[in-house]
Design an enzyme around this catalytic site. Structure first.
Site, short mmCIF file in Angstrom:
data_model
loop_
_atom_site.label_atom_id
_atom_site.label_comp_id
_atom_site.label_asym_id
_atom_site.label_seq_id
_atom_site.Cartn_x
_atom_site.Cartn_y
_atom_site.Cartn_z
CB CYS A 140 44.84 8.36 0.09
SG CYS A 140 44.85 7.02 -1.12
NE ARG A 186 24.29 42.25 0.72
CZ ARG A 186 24.33 42.54 -0.58
NH1 ARG A 186 23.45 42.01 -1.40
NH2 ARG A 186 25.24 43.36 -1.06
N GLY A 190 25.64 42.21 -6.84
CA GLY A 190 25.99 42.75 -8.14
C GLY A 190 25.77 41.82 -9.31
CB SER A 237 43.85 3.72 1.50
OG SER A 237 43.87 5.11 1.25
CE LYS A 285 18.67 43.43 -2.48
NZ LYS A 285 19.11 44.05 -3.74
NE ARG A 300 17.16 48.80 -4.14
CZ ARG A 300 18.30 49.48 -4.08
NH1 ARG A 300 19.43 48.89 -4.30
NH2 ARG A 300 18.29 50.77 -3.80
CG HIS A 317 31.20 44.65 -8.94
ND1 HIS A 317 32.22 44.14 -9.71
CD2 HIS A 317 30.23 43.72 -8.91
CE1 HIS A 317 31.86 42.95 -10.16
NE2 HIS A 317 30.66 42.67 -9.70
CG MET A 368 20.75 38.27 -10.68
SD MET A 368 19.54 37.25 -9.84
CE MET A 368 19.98 37.52 -8.12
CE1 TYR A 401 43.58 7.57 5.71
CE2 TYR A 401 43.16 5.79 7.27
CZ TYR A 401 43.71 6.25 6.08
OH TYR A 401 44.39 5.38 5.26
CG ASP A 461 43.57 5.35 -10.71
OD1 ASP A 461 43.51 6.29 -11.52
OD2 ASP A 461 44.62 4.74 -10.47
#
Length: 897
Positions: free
Chosen positions: A847, A337, A102, A779, A23, A93, A457, A104, A867, A784
């Site tokens: 994967c 903005r 919105g 892969s 801002k 502000r 808001h 803060m 990939y 895990d």
């Protein structure tokens, strides 16, 4: 910390976002290019960081700098702060580097007190305006600085309006507003034990402190975590001379976007209110009117505003969110903005701005994020269902954020969060939302408010997160005490199902079926550009032809993970699987496997048909066998009940059922493991029960042969999971190679195929060179691999302590959502390097769920994977992230050079 903590707008520019916040930097930029911006200054983000790190104490010398900057503003305007004759009032502000609308705090009209009020009345000639400004100031300051909730002031205000028989704030006269101000001041003294602070400089210092504190309020923290904004950057604080939209009917305030933030249409979009202050618009206190009405009401101001909007869009090369005030027919710009936008709007704007030669394709790709594409996949209402049944909407509000949602009505944010996280689909219903509701909004499927406009808001937050929202539905009468809302002659209680359509603003008091979206047009153009820039391939995880077809539609180049065990859970197959597990002889087991072979082969044929020449990586059975049997606890309960029944009732039929259940219980007991994740599963299961994977490989190859004979190309990649030593792979792969050879010989056919393994155990990564002697592809099963590297059980960790680890910054993120690059990532990098050192051109992919996470995809690109593979609906996001990774690398290389 820098020595200079305060910058006049004239001293800053748009490049100083880190120091001045978005801002402050943009106010400075607008001032410097000659736009009508009220003068002011910015207290830097470094001052905020110093305040919070220093035990919430103002940095030494800060207020001296503030007073010096304020003196320059006074000089520019010819007014004095706190002057009884002609007082300067200011707004205070927040403004962080990244837009957090919105989240803060803001205070307007600061500087008013019993001494400055008479002077302002004399100068303005409008007593009503002054007391209206004062009651707003007292309420905002008390809420933000003194912790007296805004709601308590609203109760007083609404009660006074009701007593006077007025509906609109603007109907109240000066004397009535003066009485309300006195009531507000009395409330402050009652609640705090002290009089409301009167000295303007004390007010200013307390307000700046409150803005700094608001960086760590709950809603700001929730927003930062959701948007992945760093905690340590702090917020700046902007102090700016007030201009007044509530001086009279030739004054007003509004919010506008240079393009439609919902659809992306290149047309001015916004709302305004005459005789109002900015909070009236964004907080939804009054329902505003479309910006197009300003063209009729004040053509000159409208044309000036349109010209400024166009100039700013050309200057920033982006759609801009603008706040403005009109004071006595004079236009002032209060903020600009880059505007928050929906996913469909973001994609359309990016593509059209390339066509307009405003930006290049590379910039267009970088502007889109994963959540934007996610929103493109939002469902919509099944209109045929509504038409066939002649179902009409019960009410119409404003279409504030697109997409349709179905869920149970809930009336507060905490309930929305609790029930949403428990797996229920909820719609948050409010009179109007406020920043404290963000946690509930994020947990909701949709949002419905009775008040507020398209820039309220609720609308801004919903659009930012892709949540369907209907705002300003004035037909709704929300009763928070009874936890119901009334619309027409209907009453909807908490827990009742409703449907909201954020694309049309319509509301239904029933569950309306939703239809998955279709993607084309601008989306297709963007994806085409992404494919031109990316190096990483993108595959999908798919276990059936339906998912495979969906993946192809979204641009998948193959299947990176087909989980064969998922096919075993089908209702018609599970009894066969259980018979195979419980078989007492090899003959019985083989008979069950033969039945499964037929089903598995049909599954693979369907997938190969759909993929039509694209590679398909099929993981052989991975989970332990007990997962296909009823739970141990349930069987204990059932057998106990049956024993009691047999004992008391007898009967042959009951005894046979008991014997069957006891056999099942005995089997489950024999397979029970202390830690199944590290037990008899994956390749270990293939060694102990080789018949299962031999059946699976035969099914794969027979399906491949059959589909090939139909004239389609098939590329099967057979993956052996959970290998930790090369000898496991050697034993199982050699057995399965014989099965492949037998099938091909039986059919007198040659086919291309690969054998590979999942790298999901740290030892496998550390011995990748040995494993690559046999494996033709790797892969990474990163779920895990993360569990075994950290020693975490995911189900337990995420439910019990991972959230605290992230909150306390023990971990920067949940490693099951984004790859832990220092630990898990290092193992992956080592495995790729050593594997390819052993086998040149070794194909490497991922994967796990990380294959659909943009930050993880950037990492996969950096270590040279071939990939990534993810769920079908994440494929577009993966294509985008892969392109962004390539563009990011290009920039890095250019900088290094």
């Amino acid at each position: 910390m820098a020595t200079k903590l305060v910058y006049l707008f004239a001293e800053g520019n748009a490049s100083m976002r880190d120091l001045l916040g978005g801002k402050g930097a943009n106010l400075a930029e607008m001032s410097n290019i000659g736009l009508p911006v009220p003068p002011g200054f910015t207290v830097t983000t470094e001052a905020c960081t110093a305040y919070n790190e220093g035990g919430q104490k103002m940095p030494k010398g800060l207020m001296d700098e503030v007073k010096k900057a304020l003196a320059q503003v006074e000089k520019d305007l010819g007014k004095k702060f706190g002057d009884p004759a002609d007082p300067l009032l200011v707004s205070v502000r927040s403004g962080a580097k990244f837009s957090m609308p919105g989240m803060m705090d803001t205070i307007l009209n600061l500087g008013l007190n019993s001494e400055t009020i008479p002077g302002l009345i004399k100068i303005s000639g409008n007593e009503r305006f002054v007391y209206d400004a004062y009651r707003r100031f007292v309420m905002m300051f008390s809420d933000v600085v003194l912790n007296v909730p805004k709601h308590e002031f609203e109760v007083i205000f609404d009660a006074f309006k009701h007593k006077q028989g007025t509906k609109q704030d603007t109907d109240l006269k000066a004397a009535e507003l003066k009485q309300i101000c006195n009531d507000f001041l009395a409330l402050v003294k009652t609640k705090t034990g002290m009089a409301f602070p009167a000295d303007p400089y004390t007010q200013l210092e307390m307000a700046i402190e409150a803005v700094f504190r608001s960086w760590n309020n709950d809603r700001a923290i929730v927003y930062r975590r959701t948007e992945k904004i760093p905690d340590e950057i702090g917020t700046a604080c902007n102090v700016q001379a007030m201009v007044f939209g509530n001086l009279g009917d030739d004054c007003g305030t509004g919010v506008a976007f240079t393009r439609d933030p919902s659809t992306g249409e290149n047309a001015l979009y916004g709302e305004y209110l005459m005789n109002a202050q900015g909070e009236d618009v964004v907080a939804g206190i009054r329902t505003p009117v479309p910006i197009s009405e300003l063209k009729k009401q004040s053509p000159k101001i409208y044309e000036e505003f349109v010209a400024i909007g166009h100039r700013l869009e050309q200057h920033y090369k982006d759609m801009m969110d603008l706040e403005f005030t009109i004071e006595r027919n004079r236009l002032f710009m209060l903020q600009c903005r880059a505007g928050k936008r929906t996913g469909p709007a973001a994609v359309r704007m990016a593509c059209e701005m390339v066509d307009e030669k405003l930006i290049k394709r590379e910039e267009a790709i970088q502007r889109i994020n994963g959540s934007h594409l996610d929103q493109l996949l939002h469902p919509r209402l099944d209109l045929a269902y509504l038409e066939d049944r002649n179902i009409q909407a019960v009410a119409q509000g404003l279409a504030a954020s697109p997409g349709a949602a179905v869920g149970i009505a809930v009336f507060d944010a905490d309930t929305a969060e609790r029930r949403g996280h428990a797996g229920e689909k909820v719609i948050l219903v409010r009179d109007e939302t406020n920043p404290d509701d963000v946690h509930g909004m994020l947990a909701a499927q949709g949002i419905l408010t009775a008040r507020g406009g398209k820039t309220s808001h609720a609308a801004v937050v919903a659009r930012g997160f892709g949540i369907p929202c209907v705002a300003g539905c004035e037909a709704l009468k929300v009763d928070l005490n009874e936890r119901v809302f009334h619309v027409g002659d209907q009453t909807v209680k908490e827990g009742d199902y409703i449907t909201v359509d954020g694309s049309t603003g319509k509301i239904y008091t029933l569950q309306v079926p939703l239809i998955a979206p279709e993607v084309s047009g601008y989306f297709g153009t963007l994806m085409q550009w992404c494919d031109e820039f990316r190096r990483l391939g993108v595959r999908a995880n798919a276990d059936n032809p339906r998912d495979a077809a969906q993946a192809i539609e979204f641009g998948a180049e193959g299947i990176g993970l087909c989980r064969t065990e998922h096919m075993f859970f089908e209702a018609d197959r599970l009894p066969i699987v259980q018979n195979m597990i419980l078989a007492k002889t090899e003959a019985h087991r083989d008979a069950a496997l033969q039945k499964l072979l037929v089903s598995q082969q049909a599954d693979f044929e369907g997938i190969f048909e759909v993929m039509d020449g694209k590679p398909v990586t099929i993981r052989l059975i991975d989970p332990p066998l007990h997962e296909f049997l009823p739970s141990y606890e349930e069987l204990v309960r059932v057998t106990t009940e049956l024993r009691l029944a047999v004992h008391s009732l007898g009967g042959t039929a009951l005894k046979e059922v008991l014997e069957e259940k006891e056999a099942m219980l005995q089997a489950v007991e024999s397979m029970k493991e202390a830690n199944p994740m590290l037990g008899l599963r994956g390749v270990r299961l293939s060694i102990i029960f080789p018949g299962i994977v031999e059946m699976q490989v035969r099914a794969i190859m027979q399906a491949a042969v059959k589909v090939t004979k139909r004239g389609k190309k098939v590329l099967p990649e057979i993956m052996i999971p959970l290998v930790s030593t090369v000898n496991e792979l050697k034993v199982v792969q050699s057995q399965l190679e014989k099965v492949v050879a037998a099938v091909l010989e039986e059919n007198s056919m040659k086919l291309d195929y690969l054998f590979g393994t999942m790298i999901e155990i740290p030892r496998a990564a550390l011995t990748a060179a040995e494993i690559a002697e046999y494996a033709q592809f790797f892969s990474f099963g990163t779920n895990d691999l993360t569990q075994t590297t950290f020693g975490f059980s995911r189900d337990d960790a995420e439910g019990k302590f991972l959230g605290q680890y992230v909150n306390q910054k023990i971990l920067s993120h949940n490693p099951f959502e984004t790859i832990d690059q220092k630990g898990v990532g290092r193992l992956m990098k080592l495995a790729v390097e050593e594997g390819r050192g052993q086998r040149k051109g070794l194909k490497c992919g991922i994967c796990g769920e990380h294959g659909g996470d943009p930050e993880s995809i950037y990492f996969c690109h950096s270590i040279g994977l071939d990939y990534v593979s993810c769920s079908p609906f994440r494929v577009p996001i993966a294509r985008l992230a892969a392109a962004q990774a390539a563009l990011r690398e290009r920039v890095t290389v250019a900088v290094d050079k």
